[in-house]
Every structure is written in C-alpha cells, then in structure tokens.
Design a protein around this motif. Structure first.
Motif, PDB file in Angstrom:
ATOM      1  N   VAL A 532       0.836  -1.123   0.007  1.00  0.00           N
ATOM      2  CA  VAL A 532      -0.017   0.119   0.055  1.00  0.00           C
ATOM      3  C   VAL A 532       0.865   1.269   0.224  1.00  0.00           C
ATOM      4  N   THR A 533       1.182   2.042  -1.419  1.00  0.00           N
ATOM      5  CA  THR A 533       1.427   3.118  -0.638  1.00  0.00           C
ATOM      6  C   THR A 533       0.344   4.477  -0.646  1.00  0.00           C
ATOM      7  N   CYS A 534       1.093   5.689  -0.660  1.00  0.00           N
ATOM      8  CA  CYS A 534       0.349   6.619  -0.273  1.00  0.00           C
ATOM      9  C   CYS A 534       0.242   8.210  -0.902  1.00  0.00           C
ATOM     10  N   ASP A 535      -0.730   8.543  -1.003  1.00  0.00           N
ATOM     11  CA  ASP A 535      -0.262   9.955  -1.823  1.00  0.00           C
ATOM     12  C   ASP A 535       0.183  11.221  -0.801  1.00  0.00           C
ATOM     13  N   GLN A 536       0.449  10.536   0.645  1.00  0.00           N
ATOM     14  CA  GLN A 536       1.264  10.990   1.992  1.00  0.00           C
ATOM     15  C   GLN A 536       0.687  12.617   2.354  1.00  0.00           C
ATOM     16  N   ASN A 537      -0.735  13.051   1.143  1.00  0.00           N
ATOM     17  CA  ASN A 537      -0.926  14.399   1.860  1.00  0.00           C
ATOM     18  C   ASN A 537      -1.611  13.879   3.575  1.00  0.00           C
ATOM     19  N   ASP A 538      -2.556  12.817   2.980  1.00  0.00           N
ATOM     20  CA  ASP A 538      -3.296  12.357   4.241  1.00  0.00           C
ATOM     21  C   ASP A 538      -2.080  11.950   5.669  1.00  0.00           C
ATOM     22  N   TRP A 539      -2.033  10.990   5.011  1.00  0.00           N
ATOM     23  CA  TRP A 539      -1.001  10.104   6.064  1.00  0.00           C
ATOM     24  C   TRP A 539       0.850   9.811   5.244  1.00  0.00           C
ATOM     25  N   SER A 540       1.834  10.208   6.103  1.00  0.00           N
ATOM     26  CA  SER A 540       3.071   9.518   5.114  1.00  0.00           C
ATOM     27  C   SER A 540       3.108   8.037   5.151  1.00  0.00           C
ATOM     28  N   SER A 541       4.386   8.038   4.398  1.00  0.00           N
ATOM     29  CA  SER A 541       4.911   6.451   4.039  1.00  0.00           C
ATOM     30  C   SER A 541       5.524   5.860   4.910  1.00  0.00           C
ATOM     31  N   GLU A 542       5.956   6.346   6.102  1.00  0.00           N
ATOM     32  CA  GLU A 542       6.129   5.789   7.688  1.00  0.00           C
ATOM     33  C   GLU A 542       5.259   5.161   7.997  1.00  0.00           C
ATOM     34  N   GLU A 543       4.148   6.465   8.234  1.00  0.00           N
ATOM     35  CA  GLU A 543       2.765   5.658   8.988  1.00  0.00           C
ATOM     36  C   GLU A 543       2.225   4.361   8.157  1.00  0.00           C
ATOM     37  N   VAL A 544       1.974   4.594   7.135  1.00  0.00           N
ATOM     38  CA  VAL A 544       1.349   3.914   6.087  1.00  0.00           C
ATOM     39  C   VAL A 544       2.181   2.479   6.649  1.00  0.00           C
ATOM     40  N   THR A 545       3.433   2.497   6.176  1.00  0.00           N
ATOM     41  CA  THR A 545       4.319   1.112   6.255  1.00  0.00           C
ATOM     42  C   THR A 545       3.749   0.558   7.998  1.00  0.00           C
ATOM     43  N   GLU A 546       4.347   1.336   9.111  1.00  0.00           N
ATOM     44  CA  GLU A 546       3.584   1.256  10.183  1.00  0.00           C
ATOM     45  C   GLU A 546       2.703  -0.243  10.282  1.00  0.00           C
ATOM     46  N   ILE A 547       1.393   0.573  10.064  1.00  0.00           N
ATOM     47  CA  ILE A 547      -0.020   0.091   9.605  1.00  0.00           C
ATOM     48  C   ILE A 547       0.472  -0.857   8.503  1.00  0.00           C
ATOM     49  N   GLN A 548       0.766  -0.731   7.676  1.00  0.00           N
ATOM     50  CA  GLN A 548       0.854  -2.350   7.003  1.00  0.00           C
ATOM     51  C   GLN A 548       2.005  -3.527   7.685  1.00  0.00           C
ATOM     52  N   THR A 549       2.878  -3.304   8.575  1.00  0.00           N
ATOM     53  CA  THR A 549       4.007  -4.136   8.725  1.00  0.00           C
ATOM     54  C   THR A 549       2.716  -5.220  10.011  1.00  0.00           C
ATOM     55  N   GLN A 550       2.495  -4.156   9.997  1.00  0.00           N
ATOM     56  CA  GLN A 550       1.760  -5.080  11.509  1.00  0.00           C
ATOM     57  C   GLN A 550       0.002  -5.561  11.376  1.00  0.00           C
ATOM     58  N   LEU A 551      -0.300  -5.418  10.253  1.00  0.00           N
ATOM     59  CA  LEU A 551      -1.441  -6.028   9.349  1.00  0.00           C
ATOM     60  C   LEU A 551      -1.421  -7.441   8.795  1.00  0.00           C
ATOM     61  N   GLU A 552       0.394  -7.286   7.973  1.00  0.00           N
ATOM     62  CA  GLU A 552       0.635  -8.493   8.147  1.00  0.00           C
ATOM     63  C   GLU A 552       1.421  -9.418   8.918  1.00  0.00           C
ATOM     64  N   THR A 553       2.206  -8.886   9.779  1.00  0.00           N
ATOM     65  CA  THR A 553       2.274  -9.897  10.762  1.00  0.00           C
ATOM     66  C   THR A 553       0.899 -10.440  11.312  1.00  0.00           C
TER      67      THR A 553
END
Length: 608
Positions: A532-553
């Motif tokens: 999941v990538t993001c246009d970063q207006n709402d959330w930073s790429s770091e925030e998206v990566t953090e949530i995605q890592t939790q969901l992948e786990t």
C-alpha cells in the motif's frame, strides 16, 4: 456528469419545495473520501468529466510563486545603519541592554536541553547593528526605569518589545526581517541611499517618502523601519488606542491621556478597567517625541486618506489584508502584504479585534475577489439564477478559506496536509488576480507572490509584493540606478524579472496527485499481500508502512482471527487503519461510541 467513484447523497424536500441539490462526495487518489474543501478544489480544477485536470483552470489558478527578492548586500546594510545611527542616540534615553541579542537560554526563558538550536538573530536585529532596544523584539521596550505592572489576570503590560521565549523571538525577528528586506528592496535607489532626488529646490518633493504600516499594532515593524530610515516618514495605523499607546510608551516612555498630556499611568488604568476594549471611531494622529519620523494614526485602514509610497501589513487578520491591498491600489502605491487568519474570510466568521475596536463587524469584501476564480467556481454550480450562483460560489470559497487557516509549522516542508497549504495558495492567488484585474490597462503595475525565507519563519509565510514605478522593482539589477531627476539609466530595470520558485510549487503538485491520482496499490509478487502506497497528503509513508507491517504480521499468524487496535488512537490514525485494511483486502469496522472508547477491528475476509 459524475465519475464512477462519486457518491450521490440526496434528502427528501419538504412538501411544496424544490428538492435540495445533490451532494456529490468525491473520492481522491487512493479511494479516500475527500473533505469538503478538497471536493471544492477537485471541482474547480477538473474538466467537465470530473475525472481529469482542466488545463485551462490549472494555467489560470495554479499559484506561480516567485523567489524572494534579493537580500541586501552586507555593504548596503552597513550604509543604511551608518546613515541612521546618528539619530539613534535621541531614540534611546538609556543605553540598550547588553544582552538584547544574546542567545543565553536562561535570559530567554528556555533550557538548553530542550530548546532547538536556532540561528542568530537576523539583520537588523543582530549584535553588530545594535538597534536601539525600542526597535528590538527582545529589547525590553520600556525606556523608563519603572517596573512593568501586571493586570488582574497577571498579564504583563510593560515591555511589548520584550519577547522572552527564544523560539518565538527568533520567528518574530525572521518575520520582521523578511518584511524589512522587502520594503528596502522596493525603495528607489535615491531613497534607499538617501540621495537628493532633485537638485532644484523648487522641484523637491513636498513631503518625505512615506511608508504606512497598516494594522501595525504596537509597532514591532514600524519602529525598526523608522529607526533604519530616518529620512522616510513611517506611519503606524491601527484600530486600537491601547496598541498605539504601547507603541509610544515603547519609544518615548510616555503615552498621551485624553487631553494630550503625557501620563504613563493612562495605559495601566485603561488596561485594568477594560477601556482598551471600548470602541473608538475617532481618527487621532500622534507623532513620536524621540523618533520624529514615526507617527501613529488611530483609525481604520479605510479611513486613512493621506497619500503614501509603500503600504505594508504583517499578519493583518482576515479581510484587513485585502483592505490594505485595496488602499494601495487606490493610491497607486507599492505594497508588501503578508496575510493571516484566512478562516475569518468566511461570510459567517466574526473578527473580535474589529468588534472590540469599532463596535461593528460587517464584512466589506466579497469573496472570491477575482473574476477568474469566481468564473471557475461558478462553472460547476448548477443554478441558472445569477445571485444563486454567486451565493454558491461564496460558500465554496468559505470551505477553501477555512482549510487555509493552517498553523502546523512542523509540516511546512513535508507532504502531509499539502492540500491545506494548496488551499492557502489559492486564497493568495485570488488576491493577486484581483490586483491584476483592478486596473488591467495599467501595464506598469506588477505583482508577485513569494514566501518568507526560511519558510519556518511562519506558517503564514506567503507575501504579496506589488509596485507601479519601474524604479521600485525589487528584482531590478543593482547596476540600474536613477539619476537626479529620478530617470532610470540605460540599463532596463525590468531586464531582471522575478524568477520562478519551483520549490514552492511542490505542495500544489502533491495536492493535485491527492485529488486526481490513480490507484496506488500494487502487488509485490505472486501470492504476496499488496503493498500500500499513499499520496502522503493525509498520512506519511512511514505511518502507512507501520500499519501495514502490523497487518501483515496479523495475516501471517494463523492462530489469530481478529486484530483489535487499542483505544485512544485518534480519528486520523483510525482512518489510516481502515484505509490500509481496505487496500489489503481485509474486513474492518469500528466499535465504540465515545472517542475515548472507539477502536478499529480487523479480520480476514471469508473465502468464497
């Protein structure tokens, strides 16, 4: 026409009344529902299909920033200071404090362990310039030896030029330094270098070169300008007598009572009994005793009728900035305007400062101001009635203005909330277009939009600079000098036009990607979860990566069917979880009614 990604929302109308207009809720780049102001921006910049960018709108409305005018050379700064220094002894009844410009943490109310490393004060607030304390941000603005008194609420009413917080003092100094540099760049060479413009006594100007600081408050900008330019007249215009009393107490050590007598106690009395909040509709001019080229005018921007050469305002609230622009256009004067409080441009917004000073709060400016922006806003309004279209256009501008009132300094150079900063640039571009449309036949009028240097000087860092006289072009070559008759040399002063500033366009590009970009989810490879990538207006790429890592786990843990996120995450973080879970093909929902109880629950989708 609506795109397939749009959602129609309708409501039943009362009997006998036409149905309300359909509310179109649009989706942005990643399928996230757009906010109200983002929907307005989307429609203004979209083609008739609402799926593509309208190139005509993009060309007309995308804010074209120019680089900040060239700063003065060190030799020019020294020349200005040397020419002005002879009058500073009169302005200072006592020597300036030795630590006015120091960066000692204890003296400015900060601990070195927690305070950020700030650059030294900029010119003219630096040590070498040694500006009199009455013109300094950290200078302890009371020239009397009497201790500053406090109001019943504990508010210090003494030195208005004594900002103790180190971070706040630095940002204020940078804001003032930027404005001062703009003013000096606009000065014709014979004024900046204090040369006589005319050799003939009879043809000399009847008045001094006049700079008017509208909505100048307590004189943070007017006082240093008057000290640096003793050959120019500087006028501070404000609605509040209390603010102007502080200015004169800061410079002269006294204020005037109702009979014009000097009385240092008037300010304290007015503050304690609340008279500084009483409406005052009279116009009063008071000249400083120790800085004779500095005066104050108690009254509204609109009531100031004298001619002037440069009009300036720093963070004048709401429509006050637009009143300054109108006054400068009326007088054909140059201007430097840095606006503030865009949210107060809304039709239903009130301005407490104006009400306390005048007893009234009626709007005098209609928005959008420019015909250009209004035409693109009206293009998507489904009304045949002209008045109805204007009302709907004003409502849409209200949404943009509300979003433009943005104050997160930490996001200035980051993608997050780029749409809100783009909304601010649209508001400023509307102002610039209005100036151009005011007298479209006058080819001598030039206006540019720029930003403070550095941007971190303020979240409200947009500056509009305008001029008529070619000799006032702030971007002119240093070699383009004027002769004694104020005629420019053979070298054309407009040969150096304002250069574009691509770095200031980044927010607008991020905003367009957020509004119109396509799907950003893609596969890393076969039998793997989507990235999941993001246009970063709402959330930073770091925030998206953090949530995605939790969901992948969670996905890789076969023993866990449901993942419950903890309480207290905030609505922004909860929306991010919903967004990432949807992109990854997971079930997700919310639980809890109160904010403190709300959580996000994620589960695997049932097969089949």
């Amino acid at each position: 026409p609506e795109s397939a990604d749009d959602v129609k929302s309708t409501a039943k109308a009362p009997t006998g009344q036409p149905p309300p207009p359909k509310k179109i809720i649009r989706k942005g780049a990643n399928g996230v529902l757009l906010k109200n102001f983002e929907t307005v921006l989307h429609d203004v910049f979209s083609s008739t299909s609402f799926t593509e960018i309208c190139q005509q709108a993009l060309h007309a409305l995308s804010s074209q920033y120019s680089k900040f005018p060239p700063f003065l050379e060190e030799a020019e700064e020294k020349e200005i200071v040397e020419n002005a220094r002879t009058g500073w002894d009169e302005a200072s009844s006592s020597p300036p404090p030795q630590n006015v410009h120091c960066n000692d943490d204890d003296k400015h109310g900060c601990s070195s362990d927690t305070s950020p490393q700030l650059s030294p004060p900029p010119w003219p607030f630096d040590k070498s310039t040694n500006l009199p304390s009455c013109g300094c941000v950290r200078g302890g603005g009371v020239s009397t030896n009497r201790k500053p008194k406090k109001t019943k609420t504990g508010k210090d009413i003494g030195g208005v030029g004594d900002v103790h917080n180190r971070q706040r003092a630095w940002t204020k100094e940078m804001q003032l330094a930027n404005m001062i540099q703009c003013v000096l760049a606009l000065l014709p060479d014979h004024v900046r270098h204090h040369h006589s413009a005319c050799s003939d006594e009879e043809s000399k100007p009847k008045r001094k070169y006049r700079i008017v600081n509208f909505a100048g408050g307590t004189g943070h900008l007017a006082v240093p300008l008057a000290l640096l330019l003793p050959h120019c007249e500087v006028v501070c215009v404000d609605l509040k007598k209390w603010s102007l009393d502080l200015l004169h107490r800061r410079v002269d050590g006294v204020v005037a009572d109702g009979d014009g007598n000097e009385d240092v106690s008037v300010l304290d009395k007015n503050t304690q009994n609340g008279q500084h909040k009483q409406p005052c509709n009279s116009s009063i001019v008071q000249v400083s005793q120790k800085v004779p080229n500095l005066s104050s005018y108690l009254g509204s921007i609109q009531s100031y009728s004298d001619d002037f050469d440069i009009g300036i305002s720093l963070h004048a609230c709401g429509e006050a900035s637009d009143c300054v622009l109108r006054k400068c256009l009326e007088k054909k004067a140059s201007w430097v305007v840095c606006s503030c409080c865009c949210g107060k441009l809304r039709r239903d917004a009130l301005n407490p400062y104006t009400f306390q000073s005048t007893g009234g709060n009626e709007k005098e400016v209609s928005y959008p101001q420019s015909k250009t922006l209004a035409s693109f806003m009206n293009a998507t309004v489904d009304h045949d009635d002209v008045n109805a279209r204007c009302v709907e256009s004003a409502k849409r501008f209200d949404e943009i203005a509300k979003a433009a009132d943005y104050s997160e300094l930490g996001d200035v150079r980051k993608p997050r909330n780029a749409c809100r900063r783009a909304a601010k640039s649209v508001v400023e571009w509307d102002r610039l277009l209005y100036c151009k449309e005011y007298d479209a036949t006058d080819n001598n009028m030039h206006v540019v939009l720029t930003r403070m240097v550095p941007w971190e000087s303020s979240t409200k860092n947009d500056i509009i600079i305008g001029w008529y006289d070619p000799s006032c072009n702030p971007y002119r070559r240093r070699g383009a000098t004027s002769d004694n008759n104020n005629n420019m040399s053979k070298e054309d002063p407009f040969s150096d036009m304002p250069p574009d500033d691509p770095s200031s366009q980044v927010d607008f590009q991020i905003a367009l990607q957020h509004l119109f970009g396509g799907s950003t989810a893609h596969e890393k490879g076969k039998d793997t979860v989507p990235v999941v990538t993001c246009d970063q207006n709402d959330w930073s790429s770091e925030e998206v990566t953090e949530i995605q890592t939790q969901l992948e786990t969670f996905i890789n843990n076969d023993a866990q069917d449901i993942l419950r996120f903890h309480r207290g995450m905030g609505s922004r973080k909860r929306k991010l979880i919903h967004f990432v879970a949807e992109k990854m093909g997971l079930r997700h929902w919310g639980e809890g009614k109160k904010d403190a109880e709300k959580i996000v629950v994620v589960a695997r989708r049932r097969s089949g």
